[in-house]
Design an enzyme around this catalytic site. Structure first.
Site, mmCIF file in Angstrom:
data_model
loop_
_atom_site.group_PDB
_atom_site.id
_atom_site.type_symbol
_atom_site.label_atom_id
_atom_site.label_comp_id
_atom_site.label_asym_id
_atom_site.label_seq_id
_atom_site.Cartn_x
_atom_site.Cartn_y
_atom_site.Cartn_z
ATOM 1 N N ASP A 93 27.757 37.519 41.314
ATOM 2 C CA ASP A 93 26.832 38.526 40.811
ATOM 3 C C ASP A 93 25.411 38.075 41.173
ATOM 4 O O ASP A 93 25.192 36.964 41.652
ATOM 5 C CB ASP A 93 27.008 38.734 39.292
ATOM 6 C CG ASP A 93 26.449 40.087 38.856
ATOM 7 O OD1 ASP A 93 25.698 40.716 39.637
ATOM 8 O OD2 ASP A 93 26.749 40.532 37.736
HETATM 9 C C1 BGC Z 1 24.991 43.383 37.899
HETATM 10 C C2 BGC Z 1 26.115 43.811 38.814
HETATM 11 C C3 BGC Z 1 25.549 44.531 40.018
HETATM 12 C C4 BGC Z 1 24.536 43.628 40.708
HETATM 13 C C5 BGC Z 1 23.944 44.225 41.960
HETATM 14 C C6 BGC Z 1 23.879 42.669 38.633
HETATM 15 O O1 BGC Z 1 22.788 42.459 37.813
HETATM 16 O O2 BGC Z 1 25.521 42.549 36.882
HETATM 17 O O3 BGC Z 1 27.009 44.625 38.113
HETATM 18 O O4 BGC Z 1 26.578 44.891 40.887
HETATM 19 O O5 BGC Z 1 23.496 43.340 39.792
HETATM 20 O O6 BGC Z 1 23.108 45.274 41.674
#
Ligand code: BGC
Length: 762
Positions: free
Chosen positions: A287
């Site tokens: 993530d």
């Molecule tokens: C979130 C994810 C997301 C990623 C990219 C993160 O902060 O937890 O769910 O896919 O950002 O935007």
């Protein structure tokens, strides 16, 4: 044997044998291609493939910010996210394909969560349809739009089980149930990938957040998770596994720790479980900055945590640039091996190969297709139908709903005519200006037959500090220059002139979602004050709720005659709400997360355990597992939702009361529509296993069927029950069933069921 039968049988046999051979040949071709490519790659270029960047807001004119552009040309970027549109993506892809030494294409990803430009209901709402074909279809449309917009990769589905509505991200998942969550996970992966990743209209799914992210302590985002293995296996892991089994091409690691080690450095999770036990053969991306965040977790400096992450089995680093910046030195220092880098690089290249990007890096870039498909009339029409199927009728006293298409309706509330909040959280590509508000929907569906008087009535919140926090992506909470009293007075005047009041209240889009935990999940006080003033007029009030999580609604449930939960319904929500309010569509959604009576009850979920001191609503019971000040039950139980019509259930009839071994026992009920409207009912199957070698949940959902019934019509609904449905994880984490008595329950929600018993021996 009839002529022809044998030939067919032979052909079927050949088909079965030939399938794996074809796949083996394809794999061999891919492996050779990648091995040849990797033989030409430098160490830096291999590490570059593990680097995922986002140019974020810097994407103007020159496509990417300087640093990214240079790295693209040097072959030091594996993928990008945060840019959309054939033109921008083509520019970035050209930098990689034309200007980097080995011309390796980039992978383009994005948070396509509940639709791309045509936005569907938030995932929690979608799950309330209990319609896996419909959900798959929504993911399919999202994939066609996203791919037409140049994307290869969707950061969805989010399959984290959530039992704590304080956690804002329950909005992005499918609720509290593992079994339903697993069916939905599968459907979404199939919808995105369509069993053919190389197709121009398919995108690769990215299952997230692996793992257990939904169990963050106290519902506070990014918080610690601590859980027994048996609970993980039984309740939290199956939806990820279902998505893997459905062929998901990638997985995103979660922010939280598991057994004291953050997911992004957890070898047990990423290698032993995911790859060795489950046989996952796609790639793992972290993530956002999950690698560098391990410094704050206390796992070491950037070099240390990057090495830990790679060794754990993570392949791609989202944004931390820990892999790019430190892996080469770590290799020289002997902290990691060349093989570990190569394995990760190979997995990324395999994904690109499967997506057909080596064959044609521009295959998903087609302006004409984008213009034809994105936000097409057809997609909007589907979004309208899908949204209506996600709504849940929570209360409908005296059949206030459906509304008649005549007279005057007072349409009141901060969300009644509000484009900004229609789409809900995580609709990064959605254009809220293209959404239909409730006011527009009512006007269009009722036409001239109904006189609609609108008044805002209240702000979403009067708290300026709270509003500032919520408004990070724009002015979702607009604080009016008028006083609260003036706004209420205007709404009351509108109500007094009307036959019925429709109050559209609830949360702003980003009051739920990431980093939107709330400790009070009721309606904001000023909205409650408006509601009280409206009720005091004596007019019938219909409360339409916008919310990304279960809310605490005890007061509202007691006093408001009709409540429709519309979640955040997306682009066409306003029309869909009007369709339901005026009875053009009879609501059939059922909640997939229990609604607590108050925050102190959380977590409250249907498949809790019995305990040694179960509370059975005994009068003034003490020394039971209960509270002094509130009942144990939720306000609305899992699976609950009303219809404009009524359904009656017969007793459950089992095909036998005694079964042995791998028999199939059928459980049948007859469901009758006893009301005046045609409608759908989600018939639910639960199984209880009262005695086992480990303590079990009081019941578990093990099936459901959605049936359509005309007024007066009856249908028999039959569930085949096999031993597969009786299995659970024992204390050795063996997934099996144990002989004994099982209570088969069928009903309209998790509380209201009819039961029959079967003794099942091995
Ligand atoms: C979130 C994810 C997301 C990623 C990219 C993160 O902060 O937890 O769910 O896919 O950002 O935007």
């Amino acid at each position: 044997m009839k002529k022809g039968t044998k030939t067919r049988w032979l052909l079927a046999g050949v088909g079965l044998l030939a399938m794996p051979l074809v796949m083996q040949a394809q794999d061999a071709k891919m492996n050779t291609f990648i091995s040849n490519l990797m033989a030409k790659m430098t160490l830096d270029e291999k590490i570059g493939q593990l680097n995922l960047v986002t140019p974020g807001g810097a994407v103007t004119g020159a496509v990417v910010s300087q640093g990214v552009e240079e790295n693209l040309k040097k072959g030091l970027v594996g993928g990008m996210f945060g840019i959309t549109g054939p033109a921008k993506i083509r520019q970035a892809q050209e930098l990689a394909v034309k200007q980097s030494r080995l011309h390796i294409p980039l992978l383009f990803g994005l948070d396509v969560i509940h639709g791309h430009k045509t936005v569907f209901p938030i995932p929690l709402g979608l799950s309330c349809s209990w319609d896996t074909a419909l959900i798959r279809h929504s993911a399919r449309i999202a994939a066609t739009e996203a791919s037409a917009d140049g994307l290869d990769w969707a950061y969805s589905p989010m399959v984290d089980i959530g039992r704590d509505p304080r956690w804002g991200r329950v909005s992005e998942g499918s609720g509290e149930d593992t079994w339903l969550g697993s069916q939905i996970a599968k459907s979404m992966v199939k919808g995105y990938q369509n069993n053919n990743l190389a197709a121009n209209d398919a995108v690769m799914a990215c299952v997230k957040h692996f793992a257990l992210y939904g169990a963050a302590e106290a519902g506070r985002d990014y918080n610690t998770v601590d859980m027994s293995r048996i609970k993980m296996y039984e309740h939290y892991l199956p939806p990820y596994k279902a998505a893997v089994d459905a062929g998901a091409g990638s997985i995103m690691s979660s922010f939280n720790d598991i057994d004291g080690i953050p997911a992004s450095a957890n070898k047990w999770l990423m290698t032993d479980l995911l790859r060795k036990q489950w046989g996952f053969n796609g790639f793992v991306v972290t993530d956002y900055t999950a690698i560098s965040e391990m410094i704050a977790h206390g796992m070491g400096d950037l070099s240390e945590v990057s090495a830990l992450s790679l060794k754990a089995g993570v392949d791609m680093d989202m944004v931390s640039e820990g892999f790019l910046g430190t892996l080469k030195q770590s290799l020289a220092a002997g902290k990691i091996t060349k093989q570990e880098i190569e394995t990760a690089c190979r997995r990324i290249l395999e994904a690109k190969y499967k997506l057909g990007l080596f064959e044609d890096p521009y295959r998903r870039l087609n302006d004409q297709r984008a213009a034809d498909i994105i936000l097409s009339a057809q997609n909007r029409q589907e979004a309208r139908a899908i949204a209506a199927r996600s709504f849940v009728l929570l209360k409908n006293e005296n059949q206030v709903l459906p509304l008649q298409k005549k007279g005057t309706v007072a349409l009141v509330g901060p969300l009644a005519d509000n484009h900004r909040n229609m789409l809900g959280t995580w609709s990064v590509s959605g254009d809220f200006d293209k959404s239909v508000t409730v006011r527009q929907g009512l006007e269009s569906v009722a036409g001239n037959a109904v006189n609609i008087v609108y008044a805002k009535g209240a702000n979403i919140s009067d708290d300026t500090t709270f509003a500032r926090k919520v408004n990070v992506f724009g002015k979702e909470i607009e604080i009016d220059s008028r006083s609260a009293a003036d706004m209420v007075a205007e709404a009351v005047a509108a109500a007094n002139k009307s036959d019925v009041v429709v109050a559209v209240l609830g949360e702003a889009a980003d009051m739920s979602g990431e980093s939107s935990s709330r400790s009070d999940i009721g309606l904001p006080a000023n909205q409650q004050a408006l509601l009280k003033a409206l009720l005091a007029t004596g007019k019938p009030v219909v409360l339409v709720l916008f919310n990304g999580r279960p809310l605490t609604l005890e007061w509202e449930n007691e006093h408001v005659p009709a409540i429709l939960d519309a979640w955040f319904g997306g682009t066409e929500a306003g029309n869909a709400i009007a369709d339901v309010l005026f009875g053009n569509y009879n609501p059939a959604g059922k909640i997939t997360a229990s609604f607590p009576r108050n925050v102190g009850q959380i977590p409250v979920y249907y498949n809790h355990k019995n305990t040694g001191r179960p509370y059975n609503n005994e009068f003034e019971s003490k020394f039971k597992s209960n509270y002094l000040d509130v009942d144990n039950s939720p306000l609305y139980p899992f699976g609950y939702g009303l219809s404009y019509t009524q359904f009656q259930y017969s007793d459950v009839v089992l095909s036998t009361a005694k079964a042995t071994g791998n028999a199939t026992v059928t459980a049948s009920v007859t469901v009758t529509n006893t009301g005046k409207y045609a409608g759908e009912e989600v018939v639910q199957l639960y199984i209880a296993d009262p005695v086992a070698s480990v303590t079990r949940s009081v019941k578990e959902l093990r099936g459901f069927q959605k049936v359509m019934l005309q007024p007066g019509e009856s249908k028999q609904v039959v569930f085949p029950v096999t031993t597969e449905l009786l299995k659970f994880y024992n204390s050795n984490l063996k997934f099996d069933w144990e002989p004994g008595e099982f209570i088969i329950q069928v009903g309209t929600n998790s509380q209201n069921v009819k039961s029959a018993k079967v003794i099942w021996n091995k």
